[in-house]
Design an enzyme around this catalytic site. Sequence first.
Site, PDB file in Angstrom:
ATOM      1  N   TYR A 158       0.853  -1.184   0.000  1.00  0.00           N
ATOM      2  CA  TYR A 158       0.000   0.000   0.000  1.00  0.00           C
ATOM      3  C   TYR A 158       0.889   1.233   0.000  1.00  0.00           C
ATOM      4  O   TYR A 158       1.842   1.306   0.792  1.00  0.00           O
ATOM      5  CB  TYR A 158      -0.895  -0.011   1.248  1.00  0.00           C
ATOM      6  CG  TYR A 158      -1.794   1.195   1.385  1.00  0.00           C
ATOM      7  CD1 TYR A 158      -2.864   1.387   0.518  1.00  0.00           C
ATOM      8  CD2 TYR A 158      -1.577   2.141   2.386  1.00  0.00           C
ATOM      9  CE1 TYR A 158      -3.700   2.487   0.648  1.00  0.00           C
ATOM     10  CE2 TYR A 158      -2.417   3.249   2.525  1.00  0.00           C
ATOM     11  CZ  TYR A 158      -3.476   3.415   1.659  1.00  0.00           C
ATOM     12  OH  TYR A 158      -4.296   4.505   1.778  1.00  0.00           O
ATOM     13  N   ASP A 249       9.233   3.000   0.289  1.00  0.00           N
ATOM     14  CA  ASP A 249       8.159   3.655   1.017  1.00  0.00           C
ATOM     15  C   ASP A 249       8.333   3.236   2.471  1.00  0.00           C
ATOM     16  O   ASP A 249       7.967   2.138   2.866  1.00  0.00           O
ATOM     17  CB  ASP A 249       6.805   3.196   0.456  1.00  0.00           C
ATOM     18  CG  ASP A 249       5.632   3.776   1.219  1.00  0.00           C
ATOM     19  OD1 ASP A 249       5.850   4.310   2.316  1.00  0.00           O
ATOM     20  OD2 ASP A 249       4.490   3.672   0.721  1.00  0.00           O
ATOM     21  N   LYS A 277       4.078   8.963   9.382  1.00  0.00           N
ATOM     22  CA  LYS A 277       3.824   8.175  10.606  1.00  0.00           C
ATOM     23  C   LYS A 277       4.865   8.440  11.707  1.00  0.00           C
ATOM     24  O   LYS A 277       4.959   9.541  12.187  1.00  0.00           O
ATOM     25  CB  LYS A 277       3.712   6.694  10.258  1.00  0.00           C
ATOM     26  CG  LYS A 277       2.539   6.448   9.272  1.00  0.00           C
ATOM     27  CD  LYS A 277       1.860   5.131   9.437  1.00  0.00           C
ATOM     28  CE  LYS A 277       0.828   4.917   8.360  1.00  0.00           C
ATOM     29  NZ  LYS A 277      -0.370   4.269   8.721  1.00  0.00           N
TER      30      LYS A 277
HETATM   31  N1  PMP Z   1       2.646   4.082   2.535  1.00  0.00           N
HETATM   32  C1  PMP Z   1       2.501   3.137   3.454  1.00  0.00           C
HETATM   33  C2  PMP Z   1       3.457   1.972   3.483  1.00  0.00           C
HETATM   34  C3  PMP Z   1       1.467   3.227   4.389  1.00  0.00           C
HETATM   35  O1  PMP Z   1       1.287   2.268   5.295  1.00  0.00           O
HETATM   36  C4  PMP Z   1       0.603   4.355   4.339  1.00  0.00           C
HETATM   37  C5  PMP Z   1      -0.537   4.535   5.329  1.00  0.00           C
HETATM   38  N2  PMP Z   1      -0.964   3.454   6.019  1.00  0.00           N
HETATM   39  C6  PMP Z   1       0.817   5.316   3.353  1.00  0.00           C
HETATM   40  C7  PMP Z   1       1.851   5.153   2.463  1.00  0.00           C
HETATM   41  C8  PMP Z   1      -0.080   6.518   3.240  1.00  0.00           C
HETATM   42  O2  PMP Z   1       0.114   7.370   4.296  1.00  0.00           O
HETATM   43  P1  PMP Z   1      -1.011   8.451   4.669  1.00  0.00           P
HETATM   44  O3  PMP Z   1      -2.139   7.682   5.252  1.00  0.00           O
HETATM   45  O4  PMP Z   1      -0.310   9.341   5.651  1.00  0.00           O
HETATM   46  O5  PMP Z   1      -1.364   9.166   3.423  1.00  0.00           O
END
Ligand code: PMP
Length: 454
Positions: A158, A249, A277
């Site tokens: 994701y 990511d 995060k």
């Molecule tokens: N990349 C990863 C690996 C994630 O887990 C998430 C959110 N769970 C995101 C991108 C997107 O982050 P945001 O919810 O702050 O847009």
Amino acid sequence: MGEEKIEELKGKVYEAYIQRTIKSREMFERACMSLAGGVCGNLRYLQPYPLYMTRGRGSKMWDVDGNEYIDCFLNNGPLLLGHCHPEVMEEIRQESERGLLIYNSDLGVRCAESLKEVIPCAERVRFANSGTEAVMFAVRIARAFTGKNKIIKFYGHYHGQDDPFLIGTSTINDEASSLGVPKANLGNTILLRYGRVEEVTRKLNEDADIAGIILDPQMSMGGIFPAGTEYLGELRRLTKERGIPLIFDEVITGFRLALGGAQEYFGVTPDLACYSKSVAAGAKFAAVVGSKEIMDCLVPGSPFTQRGDRRVAFQSGTYNDGVEGIAGAIAAIKTYKRLRQKGEYEKLHEKAERLAKDIEGAFKIRKIGCHVNYLGSSLKMFITDLEPSFEAYSKLDHTVRFLFFLSLVSQGILLSWPSVGSVFLSFVHTDRDMERIIEGVNMSLEKYKFEEVL
Ligand code: PMP
């Protein structure tokens, strides 16, 4: 799985939940009149109605009924220092005296320096506001740098909610994961299976229009199936040979898996990486970082712009200067550095490993198949007899797991937000918290006899 037995179990688990959360139910009815579906984001919904929380401190959270919870969801990961970490709160309080938005602040420079100091690939930094944005920028930078269009992404990874990445997020599926995503917006995303070097090699050989490869090193969404150092090393070699950026990511792994994220943990340095995060321990902040050579495509007059058509790649955002987020990141990074020096990362990872083993053990005693995948302080639990594999686990029905998590909620244990399923530990979870979680797991298994529905 007997439908009737499941319905019976659901009735019992819901009843206990409903008895304890009367005000959440009232709040849900009220919320539905203003928030679409009663929640501020889809994942927050759960059956029979969501919990509404009021506050958090340390490893605990409280709901509108005044119930206390041990929080192992941590708002889906960011609260690696728990709720209201004193140093983070104090830095935010002090710095926000300057104002909430200060255009191009000195504080931002300090924050970029802190990121650069601990993240291996971070020669240059830019800020953003969410993981989604950081990914969006990293990909734009990769495209600007290479002049190519397509991005390789893996099933089960994701990368936030920008259209091109809302596909193959948790299962092997070539349909968009959301309504409202035009097919045309997915046309430059190439989906492959994670962990298979030959698939990436073949794709890179047959398509000259690939601008980059993006991945979440631990495949969080797909259930924590990291591919390991050797595979990442191969991707590093393949991308380097072709001069295309490798993008990590690190929205989940950043600062959580190690101070320097997955790139430090696996010893493989990407060209670009995305952070959000844990980087600011709950304050709203994100960053894209990378090599000077590649990040130079954002910089007017840089060597990059002199070789091409002299335009730059655009990256901006009104809230990139948000003082609370930047101050939060500075304080959190300072705290993580100290915790690393004291060997606290190792202790946290041991705690997560023990939790995984204890949960598996509690299920095993009752002859229920259960696997808890974990890496560092992230865990994902699966109720199944199947041997772990992304292919097999991505097809599982999670009804029983959902009911198990919901039954724990009624004991004051938010092991996960039941409809999401991710478990995270923080540096502030105590040994007593861990004992209470395992007591709760055993009580739920004893009370609801989950083995009878499987
Ligand atoms: N990349 C990863 C690996 C994630 O887990 C998430 C959110 N769970 C995101 C991108 C997107 O982050 P945001 O919810 O702050 O847009």
